[in-house]
Write an enzyme that holds these catalytic residues in place. Structure first.
Site, PDB file in Angstrom:
ATOM      1  N   PHE A 276      44.522 -60.633  28.060  1.00 40.47           N
ATOM      2  CA  PHE A 276      45.692 -60.257  28.856  1.00 40.47           C
ATOM      3  C   PHE A 276      46.087 -58.804  28.657  1.00 40.47           C
ATOM      4  O   PHE A 276      46.764 -58.214  29.498  1.00 40.47           O
ATOM      5  CB  PHE A 276      46.874 -61.185  28.541  1.00 40.47           C
ATOM      6  N   LYS A 277      45.655 -58.206  27.546  1.00 40.33           N
ATOM      7  CA  LYS A 277      46.001 -56.808  27.285  1.00 40.33           C
ATOM      8  C   LYS A 277      45.498 -55.883  28.387  1.00 40.33           C
ATOM      9  O   LYS A 277      46.047 -54.798  28.597  1.00 40.33           O
ATOM     10  CB  LYS A 277      45.439 -56.356  25.939  1.00 40.33           C
ATOM     11  N   ASP A 278      44.444 -56.302  29.100  1.00 41.95           N
ATOM     12  CA  ASP A 278      43.918 -55.481  30.200  1.00 41.95           C
ATOM     13  C   ASP A 278      44.943 -55.287  31.319  1.00 41.95           C
ATOM     14  O   ASP A 278      44.887 -54.298  32.044  1.00 41.95           O
ATOM     15  CB  ASP A 278      42.669 -56.124  30.816  1.00 41.95           C
TER      16      ASP A 278
END
Length: 476
Positions: A119-121
């Site tokens: 999810f950091k993307d």
């Protein structure tokens, strides 16, 4: 829009001025002077928007010093089906964050379709493009110093690799990430990427980043910037998918939803808190922790008691193996009425190895008004949840998402849609999936031989001065 520090002793600055720096000069974290608010009419207009349109509607309220046309171009470049292409079968990559329904009123919000399948993307890809834009305007470069417990590092490096004027120095706890996570980072051969495996735990890495950032002379001389979740640009970008998830799970703005958020450093759920403050109809934000349950202890008792390295457990959801949740300071700032002096006093206790209790002056009694609840998951719970989800719904989830789903199933309410934030694809945690299901997760084809690639990294002690010397040597 101007930004102020949670500790109240730094001058207000613009979005672009705080984008590159991370911590404020007084050691606090930046927040908007006031939160923009979306009315019922605003929400109605936003309901039919695609992800790029929603991102512009939200972020244009925060990045007011970037010309609208430039901001729109950056957003349109970032949120494309080509970048977020690692979708599950049957899902549309153009949705960017598809909603996967497990059963009526129980959903996964799929946030892991980006290049590093985490999810950091969702924020980091935008941050890379924003950095490049702001640096080009200023005609300068930057040395990014970050710490990761697993996913931030690879997302940052994939977002920043090859960016002009950008070097990345990423600290990670030596031997404490999954093999996949390690290979994703250490296999990068780009000349502007430097991986440092620190002998310690994530909190040691995070403490080094803070120590370097608080050395204002060094920070200025060597142009040190931050991409960890303390960076306001990342939090702002994460706010967008709460709006996207809300609209996907509801038919009208009269409905409320709840979100269950696997939580380590509190950045992901902090974005939900801000979305709620902006007017999004969120009933509850469930903070789901693993065995490192400092945040759950606070939301149950009002006592925030970070643990030392020796008492931070290495678990099968390693990206949450954190006991000092940096972004928690942003929520406490709102909780205590935005009193910077109060926050500074509380974090003086924390920074000196102590704890604080918000019961005495009645502050903790205000927490329910912000919608927060919490719960804990263990390794046994993770394995059970992964198995049950696969057997019941035919969906494979990773260990962190399993922590969120376990807490969601315990606390969901009839008639209130529950959205569990998916934080990574299961391919990142093959050993745990094999233990739970007796089979390997499917990987994106481009990642099949990741662990066999040559790796490039340095092993160093948990020593801020040594890290500074390394940065100086590599940028001389």
């Amino acid at each position: 829009m101007k930004y102020i520090s949670t500790r109240g002793q730094s001058p207000a600055q613009s979005f672009s001025e705080i984008l590159l720096g991370g911590l404020a000069p007084d050691g606090g974290l930046y927040l908007p002077e006031t939160y923009p608010h979306f009315s019922a009419d605003d929400l109605t207009q936003m309901r039919g928007m695609n992800y790029r349109e929603l991102a512009f509607a939200v972020l244009s309220r925060f990045a007011t010093d970037i010309p609208a046309a430039d901001l729109k171009a950056i957003i349109d470049k970032t949120y494309t089906a080509e970048v977020y292409c690692n979708v599950r079968d049957g899902e549309n990559a153009e949705d960017i964050t598809p909603l996967h329904t497990l059963e009526p009123n129980l959903h996964l919000l799929c946030l892991s379709n980006g290049p590093t399948i985490a999810f950091k993307d969702m924020a980091m890809q935008l941050l890379g493009n924003l950095f490049e834009y702001v640096l080009a305007k200023a005609g300068q470069g930057i040395n990014i110093l970050g710490a990761t417990s697993g996913d931030t590092g690879s997302s940052a490096e994939y977002a920043m690799r090859g960016k002009h004027g950008v070097n990345v120095f990423m600290l990670s706890p030596h031997g404490k990430m999954s093999r996949f996570q390690t290979a994703q980072m250490f296999s990068l051969q780009d000349e502007n990427i430097f991986n440092i495996a620190v002998k310690g735990v994530f909190d040691d890495c995070q403490d080094i980043v803070k120590a370097v950032s608080n050395d204002h002379a060094f920070k200025a001389a060597h142009k040190i910037g931050a991409v960890n979740s303390i960076n306001w640009g990342r939090v702002a970008a994460q706010i967008v998918y709460y709006f996207k998830g809300y609209f996907a799970a509801t038919d009208s703005n009269d409905q409320q939803v709840s979100f269950a958020v696997p939580s380590g450093n509190f950045g992901n759920v902090c974005a939900g808190h801000i979305a709620r403050m902006m007017g999004l109809p969120i009933k509850h934000l469930l903070v789901a922790t693993n065995e490192n349950d400092v945040l759950d202890e606070f939301f149950r008792t009002g006592v925030y008691r970070p643990r030392g390295s020796a008492n931070t457990y290495h678990t099968s959801s390693p990206s949450m193996d954190i006991s000092k949740a940096s972004n928690f300071e942003r929520f406490v700032f709102d909780l205590v009425g935005r009193d910077g002096d109060k926050v500074r006093g509380l974090w003086n206790e924390v920074d000196n190895g102590g704890a604080f209790d918000l019961n005495a002056d009645g502050v903790f009694a205000q927490v329910p008004a912000f919608g927060f609840q919490s719960g804990v998951s263990s390794h046994t719970h993770r394995m059970q949840t992964i198995r049950q989800t696969f057997e019941t719904y035919g969906v494979m989830i990773d260990t962190h998402t399993a922590d969120g789903l376990k807490v969601a199933l315990e606390q969901r309410e009839a008639g209130v849609p529950m959205l569990v934030l998916e934080t990574a694809l299961p391919a990142k945690f093959e050993d745990s999936i094999r233990e739970a299901l007796g089979r390997d997760p499917v990987r994106p084809a481009s990642m099949n031989d990741l662990e066999s690639l040559p790796q490039r990294f340095e092993v160093m002690g948990a020593d801020a001065d040594a890290i500074k010397q390394f940065i100086v040597a590599k940028t001389a």
